[in-house]
Design an enzyme around this catalytic site. Structure first.
Site, PDB file in Angstrom:
ATOM      1  N   GLY A  83       0.828  -1.197   0.000  1.00 34.46           N
ATOM      2  CA  GLY A  83       0.000   0.000   0.000  1.00 34.46           C
ATOM      3  C   GLY A  83       0.859   1.242   0.000  1.00 34.46           C
ATOM      4  O   GLY A  83       2.061   1.180   0.270  1.00 34.46           O
ATOM      5  N   CYS A 103       5.223  -6.164   1.847  1.00 25.48           N
ATOM      6  CA  CYS A 103       5.593  -4.748   1.858  1.00 25.48           C
ATOM      7  C   CYS A 103       4.867  -4.022   3.008  1.00 25.48           C
ATOM      8  O   CYS A 103       5.181  -4.245   4.174  1.00 25.48           O
ATOM      9  CB  CYS A 103       5.321  -4.112   0.506  1.00 25.48           C
ATOM     10  SG  CYS A 103       6.206  -2.560   0.231  1.00 25.48           S
ATOM     11  N   TYR A 104       3.892  -3.175   2.717  1.00 22.28           N
ATOM     12  CA  TYR A 104       3.132  -2.512   3.782  1.00 22.28           C
ATOM     13  C   TYR A 104       2.525  -3.548   4.724  1.00 22.28           C
ATOM     14  O   TYR A 104       2.471  -3.338   5.940  1.00 22.28           O
ATOM     15  CB  TYR A 104       2.034  -1.643   3.173  1.00 22.28           C
ATOM     16  CG  TYR A 104       1.171  -0.928   4.197  1.00 22.28           C
ATOM     17  CD1 TYR A 104       1.544   0.321   4.695  1.00 22.28           C
ATOM     18  CD2 TYR A 104      -0.006  -1.506   4.665  1.00 22.28           C
ATOM     19  CE1 TYR A 104       0.766   0.975   5.643  1.00 22.28           C
ATOM     20  CE2 TYR A 104      -0.798  -0.863   5.614  1.00 22.28           C
ATOM     21  CZ  TYR A 104      -0.413   0.378   6.100  1.00 22.28           C
ATOM     22  OH  TYR A 104      -1.191   1.016   7.041  1.00 22.28           O
ATOM     23  N   HIS A 146       8.015  -7.639  -3.385  1.00 24.58           N
ATOM     24  CA  HIS A 146       6.758  -8.055  -4.018  1.00 24.58           C
ATOM     25  C   HIS A 146       6.989  -9.364  -4.787  1.00 24.58           C
ATOM     26  O   HIS A 146       7.405  -9.342  -5.946  1.00 24.58           O
ATOM     27  CB  HIS A 146       6.258  -6.974  -4.975  1.00 24.58           C
ATOM     28  CG  HIS A 146       5.733  -5.762  -4.280  1.00 24.58           C
ATOM     29  ND1 HIS A 146       4.431  -5.669  -3.837  1.00 24.58           N
ATOM     30  CD2 HIS A 146       6.340  -4.598  -3.933  1.00 24.58           C
ATOM     31  CE1 HIS A 146       4.248  -4.495  -3.254  1.00 24.58           C
ATOM     32  NE2 HIS A 146       5.390  -3.825  -3.293  1.00 24.58           N
ATOM     33  N   GLU A 204       4.854 -11.224  -6.100  1.00 30.06           N
ATOM     34  CA  GLU A 204       3.833 -11.449  -7.120  1.00 30.06           C
ATOM     35  C   GLU A 204       4.192 -10.885  -8.484  1.00 30.06           C
ATOM     36  O   GLU A 204       3.614 -11.286  -9.497  1.00 30.06           O
ATOM     37  CB  GLU A 204       2.489 -10.849  -6.663  1.00 30.06           C
ATOM     38  CG  GLU A 204       2.432  -9.338  -6.616  1.00 30.06           C
ATOM     39  CD  GLU A 204       2.953  -8.732  -5.316  1.00 30.06           C
ATOM     40  OE1 GLU A 204       2.690  -7.542  -5.062  1.00 30.06           O
ATOM     41  OE2 GLU A 204       3.629  -9.471  -4.552  1.00 30.06           O
ATOM     42  N   GLY A 256     -18.539 -11.787 -30.152  1.00 32.75           N
ATOM     43  CA  GLY A 256     -17.609 -12.630 -30.887  1.00 32.75           C
ATOM     44  C   GLY A 256     -16.258 -12.737 -30.214  1.00 32.75           C
ATOM     45  O   GLY A 256     -15.399 -13.518 -30.644  1.00 32.75           O
ATOM     46  N   ASP A 266     -14.684 -13.337 -24.263  1.00 33.48           N
ATOM     47  CA  ASP A 266     -15.512 -13.183 -23.063  1.00 33.48           C
ATOM     48  C   ASP A 266     -16.972 -13.538 -23.335  1.00 33.48           C
ATOM     49  O   ASP A 266     -17.556 -14.395 -22.675  1.00 33.48           O
ATOM     50  CB  ASP A 266     -15.412 -11.751 -22.528  1.00 33.48           C
ATOM     51  CG  ASP A 266     -13.990 -11.340 -22.225  1.00 33.48           C
ATOM     52  OD1 ASP A 266     -13.153 -12.239 -22.018  1.00 33.48           O
ATOM     53  OD2 ASP A 266     -13.715 -10.134 -22.196  1.00 33.48           O
ATOM     54  N   LYS A 287      -8.535 -12.539 -17.618  1.00 32.33           N
ATOM     55  CA  LYS A 287      -8.656 -12.922 -19.020  1.00 32.33           C
ATOM     56  C   LYS A 287      -8.062 -14.306 -19.283  1.00 32.33           C
ATOM     57  O   LYS A 287      -8.641 -15.104 -20.028  1.00 32.33           O
ATOM     58  CB  LYS A 287      -7.974 -11.879 -19.902  1.00 32.33           C
ATOM     59  CG  LYS A 287      -7.998 -12.191 -21.392  1.00 32.33           C
ATOM     60  CD  LYS A 287      -9.387 -12.082 -21.990  1.00 32.33           C
ATOM     61  CE  LYS A 287      -9.787 -10.632 -22.163  1.00 32.33           C
ATOM     62  NZ  LYS A 287     -11.039 -10.492 -22.941  1.00 32.33           N
TER      63      LYS A 287
END
Length: 537
Positions: A73, A100-101, A187, A189, A242, A245, A393
């Site tokens: 954060g 982190c935070y 981090h 990630e 189309g 999604d 996605k």
């Protein structure tokens, strides 16, 4: 003819509810990476949810997570009004990882010391491991990790030990092994952190002992049960574009409710070249899912005639979209539900939620409204069905493959709901639509021919509302420039410009200038996201 009668479907066992499912909770303290953490956990085939840092202990107990991750954060933990979690978190008895935070907050609330360092640490830093047990098992000594902090844990809380350090940070990772409380200053990630996924694997699969049960198959099973429970025997109307999604959603809904689904394709005039015809033929003839084709180009062009502001464009297109839906549903209906292929990144960007660094309060910082979530009028009479709203996605693509969608749809590049209307900066008219449509076709043909289509997240052309001087056939021209936008990304939340071969760019530029009337200049956008967005509007 679409029947209004419910079809008979084989009963499907009810899947586990979120409170019963093995899951991790990410408490969000305003980090731009909170949702990325969730995505990484899901890559380990474990379900995860991002919740507010204000989530109560009672709610956490109800959810019964196997573990909790505290995000980073923008705040300092000692600032007045800095966001804090409920101190009861430390007595829940589940593993906790602070990032982190989140690590600094853990240290502060457990009587450690956090101070502003003499020098901040941003970007890549080498991690020197002092304790290779559990959390850092398998992470290489000296691995590069991504840092972004000015504060540091100077004194670890009682019961904690230091796991690793960097040249600028004495405590880059810490742990209370007995209580399974962990903190990392970097981090794990982000893709820049070497060994980040190994660390997350250790926490999720080994420390939290989560099993890999979050799969496309389990999502489909659960979603079908949820759709049937929500919709019952009512009819559902789906806007089919189309893209991956809406197509995945069509297959999922058709499997769940059969003929109670009506797919409607509204041709607003902003699609790419040859796509409307291809879409209707593919679904009707190959998949045997009937599609109602609605030609509404004139209506949409009238709505945005002379409009230059991108937000006004999006909202007017969204509003007209719903108007057409309501009119056509009266003809074909009645319908009770409107299905939308809203995804998690749509929700994130459109909500505009952030945390004020001074007060710790949620504030609205709108980036842009997405077509699926930003253009709905308040008096919308449809109830919404949005089974994909918590998927990224790449997860939608996995679900599409399992459902049997062809690769040409599963691997299709993302395409915005307002279509080419937001790839024309400024006012939209038929001439400009023809220009950008032809230029887009050239881009797609050349990217496909080069074999790079599946390695690029999006590739398209943008038309600018300016003209420049050129020379063609010994004559002066005064025509539009086209911007090429080719980006690489994992989920659309961040992106980088694609380093494609120069000869590919040359072929695209040459063809556009030679074949597309009204264009005499082609430029290449090399802006990443952030600070830019993928689309120009």
């Amino acid at each position: 003819m679409v029947t209004a009668h419910p079809v008979l479907l084989d009963p499907t066992p009810a899947p586990e509810t979120p409170s019963q499912r093995q899951m991790l909770v990410i408490l969000d303290f305003g980090s731009q990476y909170s949702e990325l953490i969730a995505r990484r956990i899901r890559e380990l085939q474990v379900y995860s949810e991002v919740l507010s840092y204000r989530t109560t202990i009672e709610e956490l107990r109800r959810l019964n997570p196997r573990g909790i991750i505290l995000s980073g954060g923008p705040n300092s933990v000692y600032d007045p009004g800095a966001p804090h979690c409920d101190p009861g978190l430390w007595t829940l008895g589940v593993p906790v990882l602070g990032v982190c935070y989140g690590m600094q907050l853990m240290a502060q609330q457990l009587a450690g010391t956090v101070e502003s360092g003499t020098a901040g640490e941003y970007g890549r830093a080498s991690l020197y491991i002092d304790d290779t047990s559990d959390l850092l098992s398998g992470v290489n000594q000296g691995a590069t990790m991504w840092m972004s902090h000015a504060d540091s844990v100077c004194v670890v809380p009682k019961g904690f030990v230091t796991l690793a350090h960097t040249s600028n940070t004495a405590c880059a990772a810490m742990a209370d092994h007995q209580r399974k409380l962990y903190g990392v200053q970097f981090h794990p990630e982000v893709m820049h952190s070497e060994g980040g996924m190994a660390l997350l694997f250790n926490f999720v699969r080994n420390i939290c002992q989560c099993q890999p049960t979050w799969t496309a198959e389990s999502f489909i099973e659960e979603s079908i049960a949820d759709i049937r429970k929500q919709v019952g025997s009512k009819r559902v109307l789906l806007a089919l574009s189309g893209g991956v999604d809406s197509s995945t959603l069509a297959f999922l809904l058709h499997r769940a409710i059969g003929d109670n689904l009506t797919c409607m394709f509204i041709d607003q005039g902003f699609m790419r070249k040859e796509e409307p015809e291809r879409l209707v033929k593919l679904f009707s003839e190959q998949f045997h899912i009937p599609v109602e084709y609605i030609q509404a180009t004139d209506r949409f062009l009238e709505q945005i005639a002379g409009v230059s502001d991108p937000e006004v464009k999006r909202k007017r297109i969204g509003h007209e979209f719903i108007q057409v839906f309501e009119e056509e549903s009266n003809r074909l209906g009645p319908f009770d539900y409107l299905a939308q292929g809203t995804l998690y990144p749509d929700i994130i960007e459109s909500s505009g939620e952030n945390i004020d660094p001074k007060t710790g309060e949620r504030v609205a910082v709108r980036i842009k409204s997405h077509h699926n979530v930003g253009g709905l009028p308040k008096n919308l009479r449809f109830k919404l069905v949005e089974p994909l709203r918590r998927l990224f996605k790449d997860e939608v693509r996995k679900v599409g493959r399992v459902l049997g969608l062809p690769l040409e749809i599963v691997n299709r590049h993302p395409f915005p709901g307002p279509g080419l209307a937001i790839r024309i900066l400024g006012a939209v008219d038929r001439e400009k639509l023809d220009i950008v449509r032809e230029a887009d076709m050239v881009v797609r043909q050349e990217i496909n021919a080069s074999g790079l289509y599946n390695s690029i997240w999006q590739a398209f052309a943008v038309l600018l509302p300016v003209r420049s001087v050129g020379v063609m056939g010994d004559q002066r021209t005064y025509s539009y420039p086209v911007v090429l936008r080719l980006v690489t990304s994992e989920d659309g939340m961040t992106a980088d410009w694609a380093r494609v071969p120069y000869d590919l760019l040359e072929r695209i530029a040459t063809r556009i200038v030679n074949e597309v009337k009204g264009v005499n200049r082609v430029v290449y956008d090399i802006t990443s996201k952030p600070p830019g967005t993928i689309e120009w509007e």
